[in-house]
Design a protein around this motif. Structure first.
Motif, PDB file in Angstrom:
ATOM      1  N   TYR A  66      48.189  53.311  55.800  1.00  0.00           N
ATOM      2  CA  TYR A  66      47.415  52.303  55.063  1.00  0.00           C
ATOM      3  C   TYR A  66      46.935  52.889  53.745  1.00  0.00           C
ATOM      4  CZ  TYR A  66      43.859  48.962  53.737  1.00  0.00           C
ATOM      5  OH  TYR A  66      43.108  48.054  53.030  1.00  0.00           O
ATOM      6  N   TYR A 210      40.892  44.764  66.511  1.00  0.00           N
ATOM      7  CA  TYR A 210      42.124  45.478  66.850  1.00  0.00           C
ATOM      8  C   TYR A 210      41.777  46.931  67.105  1.00  0.00           C
ATOM      9  CZ  TYR A 210      42.216  45.574  61.628  1.00  0.00           C
ATOM     10  OH  TYR A 210      41.897  45.670  60.295  1.00  0.00           O
ATOM     11  N   THR A 311      49.268  41.539  57.874  1.00  0.00           N
ATOM     12  CA  THR A 311      47.979  42.203  58.060  1.00  0.00           C
ATOM     13  C   THR A 311      47.768  42.633  59.505  1.00  0.00           C
ATOM     14  OG1 THR A 311      47.007  40.050  58.502  1.00  0.00           O
ATOM     15  CG2 THR A 311      46.892  40.804  56.249  1.00  0.00           C
ATOM     16  N   ALA A 312      46.874  43.600  59.650  1.00  0.00           N
ATOM     17  CA  ALA A 312      46.498  44.030  60.998  1.00  0.00           C
ATOM     18  C   ALA A 312      45.870  42.851  61.738  1.00  0.00           C
ATOM     19  CB  ALA A 312      45.526  45.191  60.905  1.00  0.00           C
ATOM     20  N   LYS A 313      44.963  42.144  61.030  1.00  0.00           N
ATOM     21  CA  LYS A 313      44.284  41.026  61.708  1.00  0.00           C
ATOM     22  C   LYS A 313      45.278  39.931  62.083  1.00  0.00           C
ATOM     23  CE  LYS A 313      42.393  39.554  57.257  1.00  0.00           C
ATOM     24  NZ  LYS A 313      42.716  40.839  56.614  1.00  0.00           N
ATOM     25  N   ASP A 333      55.090  39.420  52.406  1.00  0.00           N
ATOM     26  CA  ASP A 333      54.062  40.395  52.018  1.00  0.00           C
ATOM     27  C   ASP A 333      54.565  41.188  50.811  1.00  0.00           C
ATOM     28  OD1 ASP A 333      51.494  41.875  53.659  1.00  0.00           O
ATOM     29  OD2 ASP A 333      52.431  42.980  52.017  1.00  0.00           O
ATOM     30  N   ASN A 334      53.663  41.443  49.859  1.00  0.00           N
ATOM     31  CA  ASN A 334      54.094  42.132  48.632  1.00  0.00           C
ATOM     32  C   ASN A 334      54.070  43.662  48.748  1.00  0.00           C
ATOM     33  OD1 ASN A 334      51.388  42.678  48.509  1.00  0.00           O
ATOM     34  ND2 ASN A 334      51.000  41.678  46.546  1.00  0.00           N
ATOM     35  N   THR A 335      53.749  44.210  49.923  1.00  0.00           N
ATOM     36  CA  THR A 335      53.733  45.665  50.090  1.00  0.00           C
ATOM     37  C   THR A 335      55.145  46.149  50.413  1.00  0.00           C
ATOM     38  OG1 THR A 335      51.623  45.288  51.189  1.00  0.00           O
ATOM     39  CG2 THR A 335      52.482  47.537  51.240  1.00  0.00           C
ATOM     40  N   LYS A 338      56.088  47.676  53.751  1.00  0.00           N
ATOM     41  CA  LYS A 338      56.117  46.820  54.949  1.00  0.00           C
ATOM     42  C   LYS A 338      57.388  45.971  55.011  1.00  0.00           C
ATOM     43  CE  LYS A 338      51.052  46.396  55.218  1.00  0.00           C
ATOM     44  NZ  LYS A 338      49.889  45.511  55.190  1.00  0.00           N
ATOM     45  N   GLU A 353      57.620  38.607  48.560  1.00  0.00           N
ATOM     46  CA  GLU A 353      57.143  37.306  48.061  1.00  0.00           C
ATOM     47  C   GLU A 353      58.279  36.580  47.336  1.00  0.00           C
ATOM     48  OE1 GLU A 353      53.661  38.669  45.863  1.00  0.00           O
ATOM     49  OE2 GLU A 353      52.372  37.831  47.418  1.00  0.00           O
ATOM     50  N   ALA A 368      46.602  36.523  55.769  1.00  0.00           N
ATOM     51  CA  ALA A 368      45.709  37.269  54.855  1.00  0.00           C
ATOM     52  C   ALA A 368      44.720  36.260  54.272  1.00  0.00           C
ATOM     53  CB  ALA A 368      46.515  37.938  53.747  1.00  0.00           C
ATOM     54  N   ASN A 370      41.700  36.313  53.814  1.00  0.00           N
ATOM     55  CA  ASN A 370      40.668  36.876  52.925  1.00  0.00           C
ATOM     56  C   ASN A 370      41.103  36.838  51.458  1.00  0.00           C
ATOM     57  OD1 ASN A 370      42.482  38.736  54.177  1.00  0.00           O
ATOM     58  ND2 ASN A 370      41.355  40.470  53.368  1.00  0.00           N
ATOM     59  N   TYR A 371      42.399  36.602  51.200  1.00  0.00           N
ATOM     60  CA  TYR A 371      42.875  36.473  49.814  1.00  0.00           C
ATOM     61  C   TYR A 371      43.372  35.054  49.559  1.00  0.00           C
ATOM     62  CZ  TYR A 371      42.753  41.584  49.634  1.00  0.00           C
ATOM     63  OH  TYR A 371      42.349  42.902  49.657  1.00  0.00           O
ATOM     64  N   ILE A 375      46.236  34.111  46.729  1.00  0.00           N
ATOM     65  CA  ILE A 375      47.600  33.870  47.215  1.00  0.00           C
ATOM     66  C   ILE A 375      48.081  32.446  46.882  1.00  0.00           C
ATOM     67  CG2 ILE A 375      48.950  33.559  49.352  1.00  0.00           C
ATOM     68  CD1 ILE A 375      47.589  36.128  50.389  1.00  0.00           C
ATOM     69  N   LYS A 378      48.775  32.153  43.208  1.00  0.00           N
ATOM     70  CA  LYS A 378      50.004  32.872  42.873  1.00  0.00           C
ATOM     71  C   LYS A 378      51.252  32.051  43.236  1.00  0.00           C
ATOM     72  CE  LYS A 378      50.691  37.562  43.774  1.00  0.00           C
ATOM     73  NZ  LYS A 378      50.917  38.631  44.755  1.00  0.00           N
TER      74      LYS A 378
HETATM   75  P1  TYD Z   1      44.390  43.353  54.232  1.00  0.00           P
HETATM   76  O1  TYD Z   1      43.462  42.347  53.671  1.00  0.00           O
HETATM   77  O2  TYD Z   1      44.204  44.802  53.930  1.00  0.00           O
HETATM   78  O3  TYD Z   1      44.447  43.067  55.789  1.00  0.00           O
HETATM   79  P2  TYD Z   1      44.202  43.957  57.108  1.00  0.00           P
HETATM   80  O4  TYD Z   1      43.026  44.853  56.836  1.00  0.00           O
HETATM   81  O5  TYD Z   1      43.922  42.911  58.158  1.00  0.00           O
HETATM   82  O6  TYD Z   1      45.495  44.686  57.377  1.00  0.00           O
HETATM   83  O7  TYD Z   1      45.902  42.988  53.827  1.00  0.00           O
HETATM   84  C1  TYD Z   1      46.289  42.031  52.927  1.00  0.00           C
HETATM   85  C2  TYD Z   1      47.807  41.953  52.973  1.00  0.00           C
HETATM   86  O8  TYD Z   1      48.222  40.838  52.202  1.00  0.00           O
HETATM   87  C3  TYD Z   1      48.490  43.179  52.380  1.00  0.00           C
HETATM   88  O9  TYD Z   1      49.541  43.618  53.248  1.00  0.00           O
HETATM   89  C4  TYD Z   1      49.086  42.691  51.064  1.00  0.00           C
HETATM   90  C5  TYD Z   1      49.237  41.212  51.307  1.00  0.00           C
HETATM   91  N1  TYD Z   1      49.118  40.417  50.068  1.00  0.00           N
HETATM   92  C6  TYD Z   1      50.271  39.801  49.539  1.00  0.00           C
HETATM   93  O10 TYD Z   1      51.358  39.922  50.112  1.00  0.00           O
HETATM   94  N2  TYD Z   1      50.139  39.057  48.398  1.00  0.00           N
HETATM   95  C7  TYD Z   1      48.953  38.925  47.737  1.00  0.00           C
HETATM   96  O11 TYD Z   1      48.893  38.254  46.692  1.00  0.00           O
HETATM   97  C8  TYD Z   1      47.782  39.555  48.286  1.00  0.00           C
HETATM   98  C9  TYD Z   1      46.452  39.413  47.626  1.00  0.00           C
HETATM   99  C10 TYD Z   1      47.914  40.302  49.461  1.00  0.00           C
END
Ligand code: TYD
Length: 399
Positions: A66, A210, A311-313, A333-335, A338, A353, A368, A370-371, A375, A378
């Motif tokens: 992470y 978790y 995400t983990a959640k 997911d943009n990471t 992953k 994405e 996700a 929380n974003y 998102i 975007k």
């Molecule tokens: P996070 O909030 O760290 O969740 P957790 O703590 O539950 O694992 O993870 C947000 C995930 O969302 C992260 O993997 C990146 C992804 N993400 C996108 O793919 N696009 C976006 O625009 C944003 C803001 C996040």
């Protein structure tokens, strides 16, 4: 079971079934993975809320991948937090600051020009190498009394120890608190940031449960831990990061709690009780039923659904509700790290994405959440006006 803070007996109030560790993405959809129970319990005596079954820190963190995201929201938070600590004299230009679980060092990077010395301690090998390469001195180790003293010998005794989102990530947080107490002189400060139990409960964020999250702290339970290590809670500050967090400021030796501490503590006196936990468990069950029904109806009527955010959640949510790749084939997911992997147990494939935009689904389940604004804005900016978003928390709705 027994409270891992004060040793009193605990009561179970939430059972989310079994799930694999939430951050362990796998290389193939059929890869078998051990699952472990996710059960929460609480202690009437000290108000502690804890995960019943904990995995070992070695298993969870040595190969931890992470990396703190670079996010506008987090940078603002660092700014606000460091200003707050400075204005209140918890930290000064002359301070040596040691951060536990400093990850790649973004918070210390922010503090570096403002204080005398910064040093991080983090057990993840690759992550601490990245921090050192970026110029943030970081010792790769688990934080406890022994490693704390070693770090203090090498880098100077800290005036402030910071632990952001890591004190709940360990079955025995006392080892970290003991380490902080061992190197802080009387009058030194210990700053702890964590998800706040009343936010988690009030927003029905059961998906925050978790295996990495072994404690859900309150003022009451944190005060108990600190008291046992000759520290006293003197201030608290609330923040919106990570779905609602609390920053605890403790002082080594004695000290006078601010009004904020008294105010939030009296809210806990009203709400931290068995009835609140029972209602939380009922609302959790009702989210499960609604989401199950919605996903069944949509897929039966031929709609396509992807999840948004590996995400983990999200993994807790999917596995608790029982959603698999059969109904939801992809997760956007943009990471990069992953992408191409698969979510544990549900077997959902993580895609970029850009790929998610090629043939956008009718619906995204926002794992996700929380974003949410970031998102959705975007997606619309990228020309996706087709997909609707299912937001699961605090209640299931389509936006
Ligand atoms: P996070 O909030 O760290 O969740 P957790 O703590 O539950 O694992 O993870 C947000 C995930 O969302 C992260 O993997 C990146 C992804 N993400 C996108 O793919 N696009 C976006 O625009 C944003 C803001 C996040």
């Amino acid at each position: 079971m027994t409270c891992r803070i004060c040793e009193a007996p605990t009561k179970e109030f939430l059972d989310l079934g079994e799930s694999p560790p939430a951050n362990s993405l796998v290389d193939s959809p059929n890869q078998r993975q051990a699952s472990y129970p996710l059960v929460l319990e609480w202690c009437e005596s000290c108000g502690n809320v804890q995960l019943r079954d904990c995995l070992g820190a070695d298993e969870l963190y040595s190969d931890y991948l992470y990396v703190t995201p670079r996010s506008g929201m987090l940078s603002e938070h660092y700014e606000h937090l460091s200003d707050y600590l400075m204005v209140n004299d918890y930290m000064t230009a002359d301070s040596t600051v040691l951060e536990i679980g400093s990850n790649v060092g973004y918070f210390l990077e922010h503090l570096k020009p403002r204080v005398k010395t910064v040093v991080g301690v983090d057990p993840a090998r690759q992550i601490s190498e990245m921090a050192n390469a970026a110029g943030i001195p970081t010792v790769c180790d688990f934080f406890n009394e022994e490693s704390a003293c070693r770090v203090a010998d090498l880098h100077g005794r800290p005036d402030v120890v910071v632990a952001r989102h890591c004190l709940a990530h360990n079955e025995w947080p006392q080892a970290m608190v003991k380490g902080a107490a061992a190197v802080l002189g009387v009058g030194g400060y210990f700053v702890i940031e964590n998800a706040y139990v009343l936010n988690t409960i009030e927003n029905t964020e059961f998906d925050q449960v978790y295996h990495e999250h072994m404690f859900y702290y309150s003022i009451k339970s944190m005060s108990e831990i600190l008291r046992r290590h000759d520290m006293v809670l003197v201030d608290v500050l609330m923040s919106l990061v990570h779905g609602g967090s609390i920053i605890f400021v403790a002082r080594r030796g004695d000290g006078q709690p601010t009004d904020a501490v008294h105010r939030y503590a009296s809210r806990e006196d009203l709400f931290l009780n068995g009835a609140t936990f029972a209602r939380f468990a009922e609302r959790t069950e009702s989210i499960k039923q609604s989401l199950r029904q919605l996903v069944d109806e949509l897929t039966r009527s031929g709609e396509s659904i992807y999840t948004y955010g590996a995400t983990a959640k999200g993994n807790t949510l999917l596995n608790y509700v029982g959603i698999t790749a059969e109904q939801i084939p992809f997760c956007v997911d943009n990471t990069e790290m992953k992408q191409g992997k698969f979510l544990p147990k549900s077997g959902i494939e993580v895609i970029s994405e850009e790929r998610g935009l090629e043939e956008p689904p009718g619906y995204f389940l926002l794992t996700a959440w929380n974003y949410q604004d970031e998102i959705i804005t975007k997606a619309r900016k990228a020309g996706n006006f087709k997909s609707k978003f299912i937001v699961p928390i605090p209640f299931v709705r389509i936006v």
